[in-house]
Design a protein around this motif. Structure first.
Motif, PDB file in Angstrom:
ATOM      1  N   ASP A  51       1.748 -40.363  -7.979  1.00 25.17           N
ATOM      2  CA  ASP A  51       0.756 -39.291  -7.880  1.00 25.17           C
ATOM      3  C   ASP A  51      -0.071 -39.134  -9.151  1.00 25.17           C
ATOM      4  O   ASP A  51      -0.856 -38.205  -9.265  1.00 25.17           O
ATOM      5  N   SER A  52       0.133 -40.021 -10.120  1.00 25.13           N
ATOM      6  CA  SER A  52      -0.554 -39.901 -11.411  1.00 25.13           C
ATOM      7  C   SER A  52      -1.746 -40.844 -11.509  1.00 25.13           C
ATOM      8  O   SER A  52      -1.642 -42.020 -11.165  1.00 25.13           O
ATOM      9  N   PHE A  53      -2.854 -40.299 -12.009  1.00 23.43           N
ATOM     10  CA  PHE A  53      -4.071 -41.081 -12.204  1.00 23.43           C
ATOM     11  C   PHE A  53      -4.244 -41.420 -13.676  1.00 23.43           C
ATOM     12  O   PHE A  53      -3.887 -40.628 -14.554  1.00 23.43           O
ATOM     13  N   SER A  54      -4.843 -42.556 -13.942  1.00 19.07           N
ATOM     14  CA  SER A  54      -5.250 -42.895 -15.297  1.00 19.07           C
ATOM     15  C   SER A  54      -6.501 -42.102 -15.638  1.00 19.07           C
ATOM     16  O   SER A  54      -7.011 -41.326 -14.824  1.00 19.07           O
ATOM     17  N   GLU A  55      -7.032 -42.361 -16.807  1.00 11.81           N
ATOM     18  CA  GLU A  55      -8.349 -41.825 -17.122  1.00 11.81           C
ATOM     19  C   GLU A  55      -9.356 -42.432 -16.148  1.00 11.81           C
ATOM     20  O   GLU A  55      -9.076 -43.437 -15.497  1.00 11.81           O
ATOM     21  N   THR A  56     -10.517 -41.827 -16.039  1.00 10.53           N
ATOM     22  CA  THR A  56     -11.564 -42.333 -15.159  1.00 10.53           C
ATOM     23  C   THR A  56     -12.402 -43.365 -15.905  1.00 10.53           C
ATOM     24  O   THR A  56     -12.798 -43.143 -17.042  1.00 10.53           O
ATOM     25  N   PHE A  57     -12.663 -44.488 -15.244  1.00 14.17           N
ATOM     26  CA  PHE A  57     -13.471 -45.565 -15.810  1.00 14.17           C
ATOM     27  C   PHE A  57     -14.819 -45.601 -15.090  1.00 14.17           C
ATOM     28  O   PHE A  57     -14.913 -45.221 -13.926  1.00 14.17           O
ATOM     29  N   PRO A  58     -15.857 -46.100 -15.753  1.00 13.27           N
ATOM     30  CA  PRO A  58     -17.190 -46.064 -15.150  1.00 13.27           C
ATOM     31  C   PRO A  58     -17.373 -47.027 -13.984  1.00 13.27           C
ATOM     32  O   PRO A  58     -18.267 -46.826 -13.163  1.00 13.27           O
ATOM     33  N   ASN A  59     -16.536 -48.067 -13.902  1.00 11.18           N
ATOM     34  CA  ASN A  59     -16.693 -49.036 -12.813  1.00 11.18           C
ATOM     35  C   ASN A  59     -15.349 -49.636 -12.412  1.00 11.18           C
ATOM     36  O   ASN A  59     -14.343 -49.492 -13.117  1.00 11.18           O
ATOM     37  N   HIS A  60     -15.365 -50.291 -11.286  1.00  6.29           N
ATOM     38  CA  HIS A  60     -14.163 -50.893 -10.715  1.00  6.29           C
ATOM     39  C   HIS A  60     -13.556 -51.940 -11.644  1.00  6.29           C
ATOM     40  O   HIS A  60     -12.336 -51.985 -11.839  1.00  6.29           O
ATOM     41  N   ALA A  61     -14.386 -52.775 -12.227  1.00  5.79           N
ATOM     42  CA  ALA A  61     -13.896 -53.855 -13.096  1.00  5.79           C
ATOM     43  C   ALA A  61     -13.130 -53.298 -14.297  1.00  5.79           C
ATOM     44  O   ALA A  61     -12.092 -53.842 -14.689  1.00  5.79           O
TER      45      ALA A  61
END
Length: 78
Positions: free
Chosen positions: A20-30
């Motif tokens: 249920d844990s998310f990483s930080e948000t990245f600007p793109n899929h890659a």
């Protein structure tokens, strides 16, 4: 133990998720995929054996021995 990081859309960008844990948000899929791959690789690296403490869901503190050589099998699901 097997753990799988999943690449998901999150908070206006991309992230990897474990449970249920998310990483930080990245600007793109890659970028999210590269970060998840690095995290999965790091999980497999052996460490030293140590005593760890954590609080469980009921508020009780648990102390247990963590074997630094007992590493999980990891995967990244895109």
């Amino acid at each position: 133990m097997n753990i799988t990081y999943r690449i998901v859309q999150h908070d206006g960008g991309w992230a990897y998720k474990l449970g249920d844990s998310f990483s930080e948000t990245f600007p793109n899929h890659a970028a999210a995929l590269a970060a998840a791959t690095a995290a999965a690789r790091e999980q497999r690296v052996p460490d030293r054996t140590a005593w760890i403490e954590y609080e469980d869901a009921s508020g009780q503190w648990i102390t247990e021995r963590a074997d630094g050589h007992d590493r999980p099998t990891t995967a990244v699901e895109d």
